[in-house]
Design an enzyme around this catalytic site. Sequence first.
Site, PDB file in Angstrom:
ATOM      1  CG  HIS A   1     -11.219  -1.692  20.858  1.00  0.00           C
ATOM      2  ND1 HIS A   1     -11.371  -0.757  21.858  1.00  0.00           N
ATOM      3  CD2 HIS A   1     -10.014  -1.439  20.286  1.00  0.00           C
ATOM      4  CE1 HIS A   1     -10.321   0.046  21.878  1.00  0.00           C
ATOM      5  NE2 HIS A   1      -9.477  -0.359  20.935  1.00  0.00           N
TER       6      HIS A   1
ATOM      7  CE  LYS B   1      -5.162   2.226  25.434  1.00  0.00           C
ATOM      8  NZ  LYS B   1      -5.692   1.399  24.366  1.00  0.00           N
TER       9      LYS B   1
ATOM     10  CG  HIS C   1      -4.425   6.132  21.838  1.00  0.00           C
ATOM     11  ND1 HIS C   1      -5.216   5.402  20.969  1.00  0.00           N
ATOM     12  CD2 HIS C   1      -4.088   7.265  21.165  1.00  0.00           C
ATOM     13  CE1 HIS C   1      -5.348   6.078  19.834  1.00  0.00           C
ATOM     14  NE2 HIS C   1      -4.669   7.211  19.929  1.00  0.00           N
TER      15      HIS C   1
ATOM     16  CG  HIS D   1      -2.507   1.483  18.648  1.00  0.00           C
ATOM     17  ND1 HIS D   1      -1.950   2.671  19.042  1.00  0.00           N
ATOM     18  CD2 HIS D   1      -3.721   1.442  19.232  1.00  0.00           C
ATOM     19  CE1 HIS D   1      -2.794   3.313  19.820  1.00  0.00           C
ATOM     20  NE2 HIS D   1      -3.871   2.589  19.955  1.00  0.00           N
TER      21      HIS D   1
ATOM     22  CG  ASP E   1      -6.583  -0.681  17.909  1.00  0.00           C
ATOM     23  OD1 ASP E   1      -7.473  -0.713  18.780  1.00  0.00           O
ATOM     24  OD2 ASP E   1      -6.272   0.352  17.299  1.00  0.00           O
TER      25      ASP E   1
END
Length: 347
Positions: free
Chosen positions: A11, A95, A134, A172, A249
Site C-alpha cells: 500500500h 484485487k 483479502h 497475507h 502488506d
Amino acid sequence: EITAPDDFHLHLRDGAMMESVLPHTSRSFQRAIVMPNLVPPVCNSQMAKEYRDRIRAKIPEGHFFEPLMTIYLTSRTTPEDIYEASKEGIVKAVKWYPAGATTNSDFGVKETALDSVRPTLLAMAEVGMPLLCHGESTDAQVDVFDREAEWVDKVLRPLVETIPTLKIVMEHVTTAEGVDFVMNAREGVAATLTVQHLMLNRNALFSHGGKGGLRPHHYCLPVLKREAHRLRLLAAATSGSRKFFAGTDSAPHAQDRKESACGCAGCFTAHAAVELYAQVFDEAGALDKLEAFLSHNGADFYGLPRNTRRVQLVKAPWTVPESYELKDGGRLVPLMAGEPVQWTLRP
C-alpha cells in the site's frame, strides 16, 4: 548476496503519504504489486496508468523501482475491462476486497455476491490475470479470529474448484487452515506472507517486550493469530515451497489515525521489511530459503522475469527510529519502532 527482492502486496496510498513512504520501498524492493484501494478506488486501466505515473514521478533518483499495478474488483468490473487491461499490459492483477473487510473496502464485492462477477473472473482466467484475495469472511456472526478459516472453507475452496484455470493469490495468509489449503491446492494457487505475521502472535496486540498495554501499531487485518498459527506460517515460508512469497502488506497510517479511539488497521513495515524477513529466516535456520521467498517465487508465479540486480544483506544491527516525518507534517510510527533489527540491506 541475493537477487533484488520484490514485494507482492504493498500500500503506497497517494499524495503526501505516498511521497513520504515510497522511498522506503524503492530503497529495498525492485518491484511491488501496488494495491488499488484509494478513494476513489483504481478501477480500470486508465486509472491504473495515472496512478503508476504519479508513483513514478516520486521515485528518488538512483532507486531502481517499478510499480506493478492492480485494479479493484467491483460489481461494475466487466470482462471488457479485463481484456483492455490485459492488452495494455499495465495491470498485472485484480484485487478483491469483500465489502467491509478492511480499509477502503466498501466498493468491493461481498462474498455472497461473487457469482455476479463470474463472467469477469472467467475473463481473468482466459487472459491469465491473477485474482488477489483479502481472505476474510465479512459475516458479523463470525469471530474475528475465525474469519480467515471460514472464508477458506466457504469461499476459496469452491472458487478454486469452479474456475480451475483462474490464478489466485490468498494474500497475507495468517492461519494454519489457509497455509494447508494453499499447500495442497492445485497449480495456480499461491499465498503471500507478511513479516508481522511471521514475527508476532496475537499476544503482541496487548503486550510487547515485557510491557503490557494495547499496541495499536501491531493492529492489522487480518488480525494477528495464535502462536500455533504463526509457527505454521513460518514453516510454510521456510519450507522451500514455490507457492509462498513475500507480500509485506505495508500499510501506512499517520500516528494520530492509529493512536485513536477508533484506530486504523495496518502495520507500516516498508522501512525494514527485507531486513526483518532476513531476521526471521535466520532465526529459523533457513537463510538458504530466503532468496527464493523474496526474489524468485513471486516473479515466477506472475510470469515475470527474475530481477538481475543483486543486493547484499549484512548481519549488522541498527535501531528503527521511533517515527518518521510525513510530508504533511504528521508522523508515521513503523513496526519495531525503537527496537533493534539484526540485518542491514545494502544495494
